[in-house]
Design a protein around this motif. Structure first.
Motif: not given
Length: 329
Positions: A157-164
């Motif tokens: 998966a590719v995730l947003h740094p603000a959310e992961a």
């Protein structure tokens, strides 16, 4: 165009390079004190990835990285030339990944950056080390990554740094389970499903040092002593990790209001993994959906080098730093 250009891999060590006792060692590997070189990790698939340029950074546990280390890493990424590299991969220990990736995203880089780690060493059966590294290289080289700027890559998966966030101490889906994916990798090809969200401090001048910001975690019976101690030490800001939707105890609330009256920036966050902080009122800022650790980093950058942005500007930055709601409410 980036076709044919190498991906620049900044290797900081961590589990993704660890050498375990044996192929069944998925949780005792850190006791060996041994690691693989970046080239040894990459060797099985190097011929399949296209050009990759390796830069080994002083390896250490990611939770031992200092603020100076983090700023030096961002400076190194900012020094990369888009005419010279297609993108960058940063690999490190999973303990520090969410904060390191968030800071890189906040400040930005001139090339796409994929940050990754692994939950099992590459010497273990079923390791996620090589798959995560291969996926991160593919993402860093992709056109979609140029739009997103900085992302976290883990477990396909590719995730947003603000959310992961690291949601489990050992499961390979620890990061994937924490956030709604920006995209997924299928047969090594990124497929994007969410639009890019620009970082509010992208291209912000790199600070000489991060401002001192303290996190105070609430618990039943807390009397505010930790808040008063932080204020007395001269911190620029305090992030309160409150209970539930961000509720401190009565003693903490009074101490936080006293700190704000003394000129300390106070931000109310929550220790709860998902959801958003209940609305706050002046003089307290609200972290929204940012974790306490990420709210701390944003304030540490915004208040660095003696800067004194007002509460409205700081609240705008906090609000702009969380593009969506991660996980499930």
């Amino acid at each position: 165009m980036s076709a044919g250009l190498p991906v620049h891999w900044l290797s900081l060590g961590g589990t993704i390079q660890a050498r375990g006792h044996d192929p069944l060692d998925a949780d005792r590997y850190w006791k060996t004190g041994r690691s693989l070189t970046p080239e040894e990790v990459l060797a099985p698939v190097r011929a399949l990835l296209g050009p990759v340029r390796v830069e080994a950074v002083d390896a250490r546990p990611s939770h031992d990285l200092t603020s100076d280390d983090l700023l030096a890493l961002v400076a190194r990424l900012r020094a990369l030339d888009p005419a010279d590299v297609a993108g960058a991969v940063v690999s490190l220990g999973s303990n520090g990944l969410e904060e390191v990736a968030f800071l890189i995203w906040l400040l930005g880089a001139p090339v796409p950056v994929a940050v990754t780690a692994s939950m099992r060493p590459p010497t273990a059966i079923g390791s996620d080390a090589l798959p995560n590294l291969v996926d991160a290289v593919a993402v860093a080289r992709s056109g979609g990554a140029r739009e997103h700027g900085v992302v976290v890559v883990s477990d396909g998966a590719v995730l947003h740094p603000a959310e992961a966030t690291k949601s489990h101490s050992s499961r390979v889906d620890s990061f994937r389970a924490s956030a709604t994916a920006l995209g997924e990798l299928r047969s090594g090809v990124p497929h994007w499903s969410r639009p890019a969200a620009p970082a509010p401090l992208r291209d912000h001048p790199l600070p000489a040092a991060l401002a001192p910001v303290e996190i105070v975690t609430s618990y039943v019976g807390a009397d505010g002593a930790a808040v008063r101690s932080a204020t007395e030490r001269g911190v620029r800001a305090i992030v309160s990790a409150g209970t539930g939707a961000g509720f401190p105890t009565g003693g903490e609330r009074q101490a936080l209001e006293d700190a704000a009256a003394a000129g300390v920036v106070v931000c109310q966050a929550q220790r709860t993994p998902y959801g958003r902080v209940a609305p706050t009122s002046a003089p307290l800022l609200g972290a929204g959906g940012l974790s306490p650790q990420k709210a701390r980093l944003l304030l540490a950058v915004a208040l660095a080098d003696g800067r004194t942005p007002g509460a409205p500007e700081l609240q705008r930055l906090l609000d702009a730093s969380r593009p969506g709601t991660a996980g499930t409410a």
